[in-house]
Enzyme design. Structure first.
Site, PDB file in Angstrom:
ATOM      1  CD1 TRP A 100      -9.575   3.168   2.791  1.00 55.76           C
ATOM      2  CD2 TRP A 100      -8.310   2.060   4.275  1.00 55.76           C
ATOM      3  NE1 TRP A 100      -9.593   1.827   2.460  1.00 55.76           N
ATOM      4  CE2 TRP A 100      -8.829   1.130   3.345  1.00 55.76           C
ATOM      5  CE3 TRP A 100      -7.496   1.594   5.301  1.00 55.76           C
ATOM      6  CZ2 TRP A 100      -8.558  -0.233   3.429  1.00 55.76           C
ATOM      7  CZ3 TRP A 100      -7.217   0.237   5.373  1.00 55.76           C
ATOM      8  CH2 TRP A 100      -7.742  -0.654   4.452  1.00 55.76           C
ATOM      9  CG  ASP A 167      -4.087   6.735   2.621  1.00 56.69           C
ATOM     10  OD1 ASP A 167      -3.595   6.349   1.538  1.00 56.69           O
ATOM     11  OD2 ASP A 167      -4.723   5.972   3.383  1.00 56.69           O
ATOM     12  CE  LYS A 191      -6.125  -0.514  -2.467  1.00 56.86           C
ATOM     13  NZ  LYS A 191      -6.007   0.417  -1.366  1.00 56.86           N
TER      14      LYS A 191
HETATM   15  C1  LIG Z   1      -6.018   0.136   0.210  1.00 57.76           C
HETATM   16  C2  LIG Z   1      -5.913   1.322   1.100  1.00 57.76           C
HETATM   17  C3  LIG Z   1      -5.214   1.302   2.316  1.00 57.76           C
HETATM   18  C4  LIG Z   1      -4.593   0.031   2.859  1.00 57.76           C
HETATM   19  O1  LIG Z   1      -3.426  -0.229   2.189  1.00 57.76           O
HETATM   20  P1  LIG Z   1      -2.402  -1.386   2.633  1.00 57.76           P
HETATM   21  O2  LIG Z   1      -1.355  -1.279   1.578  1.00 57.76           O
HETATM   22  O3  LIG Z   1      -3.169  -2.668   2.599  1.00 57.76           O
HETATM   23  O4  LIG Z   1      -1.904  -1.052   3.991  1.00 57.76           O
HETATM   24  C5  LIG Z   1      -5.116   2.461   3.037  1.00 57.76           C
HETATM   25  N1  LIG Z   1      -5.659   3.612   2.598  1.00 57.76           N
HETATM   26  C6  LIG Z   1      -6.364   3.682   1.453  1.00 57.76           C
HETATM   27  C7  LIG Z   1      -6.961   4.977   1.026  1.00 57.76           C
HETATM   28  C8  LIG Z   1      -6.505   2.540   0.663  1.00 57.76           C
HETATM   29  O5  LIG Z   1      -7.191   2.601  -0.489  1.00 57.76           O
END
Ligand SMILES: *Cc1c(COP(=O)(O)O)cnc(C)c1O
Length: 355
Positions: A100, A167, A191
């Site tokens: 990511w 993030d 999540k």
């Molecule tokens: C799931 C995830 C993403 C992607 O998220 P979207 O909502 O599908 O854009 C980005 N970064 C991390 C760390 C993730 O777990």
């Protein structure tokens, strides 16, 4: 048979939240409108919005110095909005610890000058890299708190003399965390906070002064800060579910209690993996994720059989991400401790049969 859903995202909702939702959406004889069938500007929904904002602030421990924005577009839109808003004419610095972070960096590099100051790629993302020198004009340091696919997590935010931009998609509200020390952070709700469609964005208010005036309205954080995240119709269903999840986290005792519960779950699973030659997780112990536990079988030809048998025994969602293969158990807040017990029992039995 109780089903234990280890999906990485979208992922399991807490059982009490599922129960409340079933009740909320049950049709009565009068066809009373449900929460997703009323105006988002009416009293009923506004009360939900206010409770959600207050609950998120309480759990994160942030006050007036920060804005809590409720956006759409997922983490992916933040990969772009963050540099657009805060890094114009400066350099965006990155520490990359997995898949990511790579994506966030690639998107940022399309928009502003972007520089890698740390990367775990040469070690196959099995450890947290040393931080190199930050550029003098660094706007912020971006890091991925928990790398969902590689299973690498910062135990605490990296130390840097610039605002941190995190993030936290896959570890949001999973343990006590110094949210108030961050310049910004973002997390998709699918999540740990409910369903897809909602992205929580935390922004330190003084950073809003950096925003250039020529951004499209909907890509400018100020638009959302100045409208209580209601410049247009919000994803009312996702907001409603998020409020249910916030209430549930508080009913468990807040982040302290949830963090301890998550730590115990992860310790038991890593313990089972480490105690066996049949399973392996190669991430350095200090960098191991509490939320997502990737692991492999010594004999990879058994991987699909493991996935299929686990699913047949009520444990779906254990297939590793296609980028890395193997297996992965996601242990988000909603995963009950007894799910880990069931998984560990299954792993022992599978090893006995095939080891
Ligand atoms: C799931 C995830 C993403 C992607 O998220 P979207 O909502 O599908 O854009 C980005 N970064 C991390 C760390 C993730 O777990």
């Amino acid at each position: 048979m109780t089903i234990h859903n280890f999906s990485a995202g979208p992922s399991a909702l807490p059982r009490p939240v599922r129960e409340n939702l079933a009740e909320t959406f049950a049709l009565d004889d009068e066809f009373t409108p449900s929460v997703v069938e009323i105006s988002h500007r009416g009293k009923g929904f506004m009360a939900i919005a206010e409770r959600l904002q207050a609950g998120l602030r309480r759990l994160m421990g942030v006050g007036d110095a920060h804005e809590v924005l409720l956006l759409q577009g997922g983490a992916h839109l933040q990969f772009a909005m963050l540099p657009m808003n805060f890094a114009r004419g400066r350099t965006a610095a990155f520490s990359i610890t997995g898949h990511w972070g790579e994506k966030a960096f690639a998107e940022s590099a399309r928009i502003v000058e972007s520089r890698l100051v740390a990367s775990g790629v040469d070690e196959g993302y099995q450890d947290l890299p040393e931080l190199g020198h930050l550029p003098a004009d660094a706007a912020y340091l971006h890091y991925t708190g928990n790398e969902t696919i590689h299973g690498v997590q910062y135990a605490e935010p990296p130390a840097a003399a610039v605002p941190l931009a995190a993030d936290l998609s896959s570890e949001f509200l999973s343990r006590p965390y110094p949210y108030a020390d961050l310049g910004m952070m973002y997390a998709g709700a699918q999540k740990n906070l409910g369903v897809a469609g909602l992205t929580v964005v935390l922004v330190r208010r003084d950073l809003l002064e950096r925003i250039p005036d020529d951004l499209p309205t909907f890509l400018d954080y100020r638009t959302w800060a100045n409208s209580d995240s209601m410049k247009n119709t919000p994803c009312t269903f996702a907001w409603y579910v998020a409020l249910e999840v916030v209430d549930w986290i508080e009913s468990l005792g807040g982040l302290e209690a949830v963090g301890k519960r998550n730590r115990d779950k992860a310790d038991r699973l890593y313990g089972a993996i480490d105690a066996s030659e049949f399973y392996a997780n190669r991430v350095h112990p200090d960098a191991r994720s509490i939320m997502n536990v990737p692991f492999v079988l010594a004999d990879d030809s058994l991987t699909m059989r493991f996935v299929e048998q686990a699913e047949a025994e009520g444990m779906p969602g254990l297939k590793g991400h296609r980028a890395v293969g193997g297996l992965r158990a996601s242990l988000y807040n909603a995963i009950e401790p007894d799910a880990v017990t069931a998984l560990v029992d299954f792993m022992r039995e599978f090893e006995r049969r095939h080891g």
